[in-house]
Motif scaffolding. Structure first.
Motif, mmCIF file in Angstrom:
data_model
loop_
_atom_site.group_PDB
_atom_site.id
_atom_site.type_symbol
_atom_site.label_atom_id
_atom_site.label_comp_id
_atom_site.label_asym_id
_atom_site.label_seq_id
_atom_site.Cartn_x
_atom_site.Cartn_y
_atom_site.Cartn_z
ATOM 1 N N ASP A 11 0.843 -1.189 0.000
ATOM 2 C CA ASP A 11 0.000 0.000 0.000
ATOM 3 C C ASP A 11 0.882 1.244 0.000
ATOM 4 O O ASP A 11 1.727 1.407 0.886
ATOM 5 C CB ASP A 11 -0.916 0.017 1.227
ATOM 6 N N LEU A 12 0.673 2.096 -0.986
ATOM 7 C CA LEU A 12 1.412 3.348 -1.089
ATOM 8 C C LEU A 12 0.422 4.488 -0.865
ATOM 9 O O LEU A 12 -0.546 4.632 -1.609
ATOM 10 C CB LEU A 12 2.077 3.472 -2.455
ATOM 11 N N ILE A 13 0.672 5.254 0.188
ATOM 12 C CA ILE A 13 -0.262 6.295 0.610
ATOM 13 C C ILE A 13 0.433 7.658 0.597
ATOM 14 O O ILE A 13 1.574 7.787 1.066
ATOM 15 C CB ILE A 13 -0.801 6.000 2.025
ATOM 16 N N ALA A 14 -0.247 8.663 0.051
ATOM 17 C CA ALA A 14 0.236 10.045 0.094
ATOM 18 C C ALA A 14 -0.595 10.827 1.096
ATOM 19 O O ALA A 14 -1.830 10.802 1.039
ATOM 20 C CB ALA A 14 0.151 10.694 -1.275
ATOM 21 N N LYS A 15 0.080 11.511 2.009
ATOM 22 C CA LYS A 15 -0.584 12.384 2.979
ATOM 23 C C LYS A 15 -0.136 13.807 2.696
ATOM 24 O O LYS A 15 1.063 14.069 2.570
ATOM 25 C CB LYS A 15 -0.229 11.976 4.401
ATOM 26 N N THR A 16 -1.096 14.718 2.602
ATOM 27 C CA THR A 16 -0.810 16.076 2.136
ATOM 28 C C THR A 16 -1.501 17.105 3.021
ATOM 29 O O THR A 16 -2.563 16.853 3.582
ATOM 30 C CB THR A 16 -1.312 16.249 0.688
ATOM 31 N N LYS A 17 -0.856 18.264 3.155
ATOM 32 C CA LYS A 17 -1.534 19.426 3.709
ATOM 33 C C LYS A 17 -1.341 20.581 2.741
ATOM 34 O O LYS A 17 -0.404 20.568 1.926
ATOM 35 C CB LYS A 17 -1.028 19.769 5.108
ATOM 36 N N ASN A 18 -2.200 21.570 2.801
ATOM 37 C CA ASN A 18 -2.196 22.642 1.810
ATOM 38 C C ASN A 18 -2.230 24.020 2.459
ATOM 39 O O ASN A 18 -2.868 24.208 3.498
ATOM 40 C CB ASN A 18 -3.406 22.513 0.877
ATOM 41 N N PHE A 19 -1.529 24.945 1.804
ATOM 42 C CA PHE A 19 -1.601 26.347 2.196
ATOM 43 C C PHE A 19 -1.395 27.195 0.956
ATOM 44 O O PHE A 19 -0.434 26.984 0.197
ATOM 45 C CB PHE A 19 -0.532 26.693 3.240
#
Length: 248
Positions: free
Chosen positions: A163-171
């Motif tokens: 399982d390859l997961i991307a976790k992101t936050k944005n500004f």
């Protein structure tokens, strides 16, 4: 590697799974400018989802990218492709090109506006008389809602079943018009974390008229601006991409 917009191993794996082939309308758009007699350059060619179809159709095309991981994937798929690992501003080309194209809004990855202008000016200098530079940028319609915490944004299964997961936050910074989207890529075997990589992802989001002024200052006086790959004229900021056709 903590380098802005660098596509490392895990990011490249996810990109290849999600974007194995170029969208047909976008590919056809860029193919429409190509002639078999042309020398063609694709800066920021990545893993070759545009370059390889050009190559398969018999075009004389060269690519350049700064990601070893993306170019490795390209070479696995097309061992004979003429591609270079390097930065577009620092590589010496020994001939000019009739057609240069940069798809997928990749010009927006250059968030330093002075550097972006230098790169576009450099590409203009690489064109033959009558040459074409065609590229797309992301617009402010692509702005994401701000997140203060990392949240899962994408998840895929690798060929190995991991399982390859991307976790992101944005500004989004309104002053610089920069979308900051730092991401963490995590590779899991069940509940076991095998590998983790950070990506400092940033894009400049354009408003109508902004890039046009830059191109005018560089010396392009024949510029068309589209809002779609059907070549609809751009009239406002509601589209997700502006596509520029620049001719000498």
């Amino acid at each position: 590697m903590n380098k802005q917009n660098y596509y490392g191993n895990l990011c490249t794996q996810m990109y290849e799974i999600l974007h194995e082939k170029a969208p047909s309308d976008e590919l056809d758009f860029y193919l429409s400018y190509a002639k078999k007699s042309d020398k063609i350059l694709e800066p920021l060619c990545g893993s070759g989802r545009f370059l390889i179809p050009f190559l398969q159709r018999g075009f004389d095309i060269m690519g350049i990218d700064n990601s070893c991981e993306m170019l490795e994937r390209l070479r696995q798929k097309a061992p004979n492709a003429n591609v270079i690992h390097g930065e577009i501003m620092h590589h010496t080309f020994y001939h000019q090109f009739d057609y240069i194209f940069i798809p997928s809004g990749s010009i927006s990855l250059f968030t330093d506006m002075n550097l972006c202008k230098q790169i576009l000016s450099h590409l203009k200098g690489l064109l033959t008389s009558g040459g074409r530079l065609v590229f797309a940028v992301d617009t402010i319609a692509c702005q994401c809602e701000d997140d203060i915490d990392y949240k899962p944004s994408l998840a895929v299964k690798t060929q190995e079943g991991y399982d390859l997961i991307a976790k992101t936050k944005n500004f989004y910074d309104t002053t610089s018009k920069t979308q900051f989207s730092p991401s963490v890529y995590e590779l899991y075997d069940g509940a076991t974390l095998l590998e983790s990589q950070y990506m400092d992802f940033q894009t400049h989001l354009y408003e109508l008229g902004e890039m046009e002024q830059c191109l005018k200052e560089i010396g392009f006086d024949k510029v068309m601006i589209y809002s779609s790959f059907a070549k609809e004229q751009a009239i406002n900021n509601e589209c997700e991409n502006f596509i520029y056709e620049c001719r000498l």
